[in-house]
Design a protein around this motif. Structure first.
Motif, mmCIF file in Angstrom:
data_model
loop_
_atom_site.group_PDB
_atom_site.id
_atom_site.type_symbol
_atom_site.label_atom_id
_atom_site.label_comp_id
_atom_site.label_asym_id
_atom_site.label_seq_id
_atom_site.Cartn_x
_atom_site.Cartn_y
_atom_site.Cartn_z
ATOM 1 N N ALA A 1 -2.279 55.127 10.236
ATOM 2 C CA ALA A 1 -2.111 54.022 11.186
ATOM 3 C C ALA A 1 -0.648 53.685 11.393
ATOM 4 N N ALA A 2 0.154 53.759 10.335
ATOM 5 C CA ALA A 2 1.570 53.430 10.456
ATOM 6 C C ALA A 2 2.301 54.448 11.331
ATOM 7 N N VAL A 3 1.943 55.723 11.200
ATOM 8 C CA VAL A 3 2.565 56.743 12.052
ATOM 9 C C VAL A 3 2.122 56.549 13.497
ATOM 10 N N LYS A 4 0.827 56.321 13.694
ATOM 11 C CA LYS A 4 0.320 56.095 15.054
ATOM 12 C C LYS A 4 0.942 54.842 15.663
ATOM 13 N N GLY A 5 1.340 53.907 14.799
ATOM 14 C CA GLY A 5 1.954 52.674 15.273
ATOM 15 C C GLY A 5 3.423 52.813 15.626
ATOM 16 N N GLY A 6 4.000 53.998 15.408
ATOM 17 C CA GLY A 6 5.375 54.220 15.840
ATOM 18 C C GLY A 6 6.348 54.703 14.792
ATOM 19 N N ALA A 7 5.963 54.685 13.513
ATOM 20 C CA ALA A 7 6.867 55.167 12.462
ATOM 21 C C ALA A 7 6.949 56.686 12.491
ATOM 22 N N GLY A 8 8.136 57.217 12.222
ATOM 23 C CA GLY A 8 8.285 58.668 12.212
ATOM 24 C C GLY A 8 7.857 59.295 10.906
ATOM 25 N N ALA A 9 8.092 58.580 9.791
ATOM 26 C CA ALA A 9 7.756 59.088 8.466
ATOM 27 C C ALA A 9 7.293 57.916 7.606
#
Length: 236
Positions: free
Chosen positions: A117-125
């Protein structure tokens, strides 16, 4: 993706660590199931020992994996190479890639979901991590088991013990692995460290105490106890 081509000598001689059994089931199968339980995961790629691909295929085929697409490829001589080879087997239109240690068989599905969810939310890593329970000392290493002088005591409140799965934007993970090929001397212990090395930003989400790494015989004893408790309470 699960890089599982290493031998894991700290558990002693014998089968590769990923094929050691926990509750009668290989650690690798537990790790793949942990990823497959997440609705965010549609494909699991396993990087197996180059001489053990057929064995790993048979092993996974003999265990139910909830109908998820599981593919096995030959891994490399290092974890870094295994991740790169596993990444090449993932379709180019998959935007988010999770990299999970086969030696972390008991990671709860909520940790997998939170990373994705964090990656889908915009984080790269993204890495899951937990606060440290012990005070940490930075020391000056000494040979032969001699006493080691303490150099400093870092503030424990700002330190975290990192776990897996680690999550990445597909293009970022591919980029840092490609750049790493030009630096054969580069040594990192995880893919997030590679992102940091090349100037990328890594963020942390809460991990879980049961996502510990099974590295030593005592870890296996603890994992057996956790698994027995889970099976008694929810038929895990």
């Amino acid at each position: 993706m699960v890089p599982a081509a290493g031998r894991g000598e700290r558990l002693g001689p014998g089968a590769p660590k990923a094929l050691r059994e926990l509750g009668g089931v290989p650690l690798l199968v537990h790790a793949v199931r942990a990823l497959a339980r997440s609705r965010a995961v549609g494909l699991v790629v396993v990087a197996a020992p180059p001489d053990g691909v057929a064995e790993v295929v048979g092993l996974l085929d003999s265990h139910g994996l909830d109908g998820k697409d599981v593919r096995v490829v030959a891994g490399g001589a290092t974890r870094q190479e295994s991740v790169r080879l596993g990444l090449a087997a993932i379709p180019a239109d998959v935007p988010v890639v999770l990299v999970h240690d086969a030696a972390r068989p008991l990671v709860p599905v909520e940790v997998v979901d939170a990373v994705a969810a964090a990656v889908k939310g915009g984080a790269g890593a993204v890495v899951p991590a937990v606060p440290l329970a012990d005070t940490v000392k930075r020391v000056e290493p000494q040979p032969g088991g001699r006493p080691e002088p303490v150099l400093e005591t870092p503030d424990r409140s700002s330190l975290r013990a990192v776990q897996t799965p680690q999550g990445f934007r597909r293009e970022l993970l591919a980029e840092v692995h490609e750049r790493a090929l030009a630096e054969p001397e580069l040594t990192v212990t995880d893919d997030a460290g590679m992102v940091e090395h090349f100037g990328g930003t890594v963020v942390v989400v809460p991990g879980h105490e049961e996502a510990f790494k099974v590295t030593r015989p005592l870890d296996l004893v603890l994992a057996e106890a956790v698994l027995a408790r889970r099976r008694a309470s929810d038929g895990f």
